[in-house]
Enzyme design. Structure first.
Site, mmCIF file in Angstrom:
data_model
loop_
_atom_site.group_PDB
_atom_site.id
_atom_site.type_symbol
_atom_site.label_atom_id
_atom_site.label_comp_id
_atom_site.label_asym_id
_atom_site.label_seq_id
_atom_site.Cartn_x
_atom_site.Cartn_y
_atom_site.Cartn_z
ATOM 1 N N PRO A 1 0.878 -1.137 -0.033
ATOM 2 C CA PRO A 1 -0.031 0.029 -0.035
ATOM 3 C C PRO A 1 0.922 1.234 -0.172
ATOM 4 O O PRO A 1 1.832 1.351 0.810
ATOM 5 C CB PRO A 1 -0.681 -0.269 1.440
ATOM 6 C CG PRO A 1 0.118 -0.954 2.239
ATOM 7 C CD PRO A 1 0.811 -1.929 1.440
ATOM 8 N N HIS B 1 8.000 -0.069 7.457
ATOM 9 C CA HIS B 1 7.389 0.865 6.703
ATOM 10 C C HIS B 1 8.452 1.576 5.804
ATOM 11 O O HIS B 1 8.483 2.843 5.590
ATOM 12 C CB HIS B 1 6.824 1.984 7.588
ATOM 13 C CG HIS B 1 5.667 3.011 6.998
ATOM 14 N ND1 HIS B 1 4.306 2.582 7.376
ATOM 15 C CD2 HIS B 1 5.338 3.747 6.058
ATOM 16 C CE1 HIS B 1 3.552 3.428 6.623
ATOM 17 N NE2 HIS B 1 4.111 4.142 5.842
ATOM 18 N N TYR C 1 -5.563 2.765 7.825
ATOM 19 C CA TYR C 1 -5.205 3.537 9.144
ATOM 20 C C TYR C 1 -6.501 3.689 10.037
ATOM 21 O O TYR C 1 -7.405 4.291 9.554
ATOM 22 C CB TYR C 1 -4.499 4.896 8.459
ATOM 23 C CG TYR C 1 -3.156 4.643 7.978
ATOM 24 C CD1 TYR C 1 -2.252 4.211 8.643
ATOM 25 C CD2 TYR C 1 -2.901 5.268 6.752
ATOM 26 C CE1 TYR C 1 -0.812 3.962 8.138
ATOM 27 C CE2 TYR C 1 -1.691 5.413 6.259
ATOM 28 C CZ TYR C 1 -0.639 4.555 6.827
ATOM 29 O OH TYR C 1 0.773 4.294 6.301
ATOM 30 N N SER D 1 -4.229 1.714 -0.596
ATOM 31 C CA SER D 1 -3.923 2.464 0.511
ATOM 32 C C SER D 1 -5.086 3.189 1.035
ATOM 33 O O SER D 1 -5.799 3.700 0.396
ATOM 34 C CB SER D 1 -2.614 3.371 0.222
ATOM 35 O OG SER D 1 -2.596 4.497 1.402
ATOM 36 N N LYS E 1 0.254 -4.929 10.002
ATOM 37 C CA LYS E 1 1.460 -4.563 9.141
ATOM 38 C C LYS E 1 2.377 -3.728 9.959
ATOM 39 O O LYS E 1 1.861 -2.831 10.662
ATOM 40 C CB LYS E 1 0.865 -3.740 7.911
ATOM 41 C CG LYS E 1 2.148 -3.340 6.973
ATOM 42 C CD LYS E 1 1.828 -2.810 5.520
ATOM 43 C CE LYS E 1 2.813 -2.304 4.773
ATOM 44 N NZ LYS E 1 3.109 -0.682 5.233
#
Ligand code: FNR
Length: 418
Positions: free
Chosen positions: A98, A317, A151, A127, A293
């Site tokens: 993503p 990340h 998120y 994403s 993740k």
């Protein structure tokens, strides 16, 4: 027919007529070409990591330190790249990680990426910070597998709505990113004073969301937006102009109140008070498999499994969050051992070539997420650029399998490593 020899052959044959690959196969050349093409802000955002960039380097050092040992006189004429993941047989172990704000790399953003993914049947992790509403990306993907990366917003209605939308676009899983509840200290972006979201880039999932729209509508005309001081007006106008250029027309998504949308986004983006117990709420919201993740510690891997996740992604990340952190591949073996086959472990951060993917798979990753390389391809040549980068990765992966003497991804294991 093997994808490795196929693509190699195509490139060398074209070379006979003086044509060189438009998208370089060597990673350094790819990166350099993308840097020349991208704006300073886009380059800084995509290429940059946190602080001194130590974790970006550590990701590479970890991959470089693992060595493959070639083996010969095994019949590897037929090679099988497919893997099982979440009840599906995937054509290869590569997924598109993503990546937010793709409009920075190319005006066609997710449209171009999804077309490339579809052409090669490479699953895409969509994403939360997309430049295009997930429904549009999903439509472009056709039947190609898609996952939705979440998120976790401060507004629970937005979370619920995102998850419902993920279900309705046929996502195979929700991938909750744990490592970005705070934005890392990204020195390159800070020095440019550049945060894409503040310019209404990469917030299309929000502006297309009914729960988010309700928050924007409920907002006071100026909300807590500071009114610009007189001497700041020229810069504010320039920013507005660049927003107009970047956003509604380019990705075909209009917002009647872009400033209010940005301020609302900045209010609701991510929360740092989540705990493992909150995962149970997500579990109640959806029957989709849940992946987490950002796992780097074996204890977090154990907690994740204990809290019922269906898979996890070992990732830092791409070194964008904690400077001076462990290289992501260095974290993989302990996590794999801890999980002990109970759920699939995926891997990302630092994958630049097919041989890197082979190393992660040999250390126990079920599949590998590719990040920055295809963003550079996108910047260079849109759909064709993403396609080329993925083809190069798949080709090298396929050839490397054969050259270390295995016929399938499933056969990879520590025995191919020094
Ligand atoms: C990311 N990454 C990311 N991750 C995520 O869960 N949601 C997101 O929106 C983004 N956005 C994003 C933007 C950019 C420009 C980059 C480079 C990365 C992280 C991404 O999914 C992946 O973990 C890293 O890209 C892996 O590192 P490498 O291999 O790209 O260095």
């Amino acid at each position: 027919m093997s994808i490795g020899r196929d693509i190699q052959g195509r490139i060398y044959r074209a070379g006979l007529f003086g044509t060189r690959p438009a998208v370089p196969t060597s990673y350094d050349a790819l990166e350099a070409a993308a840097q020349r093409r991208m704006s300073a802000a886009a380059w800084s955002y995509v290429h940059g990591g946190a602080g001194l960039q130590a974790t970006v380097r550590a990701n590479r050092q970890a991959l470089d330190a693992v060595r493959l040992v070639p083996r010969y006189l095994v019949d590897v004429e037929e090679r099988d790249l497919s893997v099982d993941l979440l009840g599906r047989r995937l054509a290869s172990p590569l997924l598109l990680a993503p990546i937010g704000v793709l409009e920075m790399a190319h005006p066609e953003a997710e449209y171009a990426v999804a077309r490339a993914a579809r052409g090669l049947d490479v699953p895409m992790v969509i994403s939360t910070q997309g430049s295009v509403p997930m429904e549009e990306t999903a439509r472009t993907l056709g039947r190609t597998p898609r996952l939705f990366q979440l998120y976790w917003s401060r507004d629970e209605d937005v979370v619920r709505s995102f998850v419902e939308r993920a279900e309705s676009i046929g996502a195979d899983a929700v991938v909750v990113t744990l490592d970005t509840h705070l934005l890392g200290w990204r020195t390159r972006d800070l020095d440019l004073g550049y945060l894409p979201f503040a310019r209404a880039e990469g917030i299309a999932q929000y502006t297309s969301d009914p729960a988010f729209r309700a928050l924007v509508e409920a907002r006071e005309p100026f909300g807590n937006t500071p009114r610009p001081r007189l001497r700041e007006i020229p810069a504010a106008l320039r920013a507005l102009r660049s927003m107009r250029h970047h956003w509604p027309q380019r990705v075909g998504h209009r917002d009647p109140r872009p400033r209010a949308a940005v301020e609302t986004f900045l209010d609701v983006f991510s929360r740092s008070d989540l705990t493992w117990a909150d995962l149970a709420r997500l579990r109640e919201m959806t029957r989709l498999p849940i992946l987490v993740k950002g796992i780097q510690h074996r204890d977090d891997a154990r907690l994740a499994v204990d809290h019922g996740v269906d898979g996890l992604v070992v990732s830092n990340h791409g070194g964008r969050q904690v400077d001076g952190a462990i290289g992501s591949l260095d974290a993989l073996p302990a996590v794999v051992a801890e999980v002990d086959g109970r759920v699939p472990v995926l891997f990302d951060s630092g994958i630049r070539g097919g041989a890197d993917a082979v190393k992660a798979l040999a250390l126990g990753a079920r599949a590998v997420l590719v990040g920055r390389p295809w963003v550079y391809g996108l910047a260079l040549a849109g759909e064709a650029g993403v396609r080329a980068v993925l083809e190069h990765l798949l080709a090298e992966l396929d050839l490397t399998l054969g050259l270390v003497g295995v016929r399938s991804v499933g056969e990879l294991g520590p025995h191919v490593l020094a």
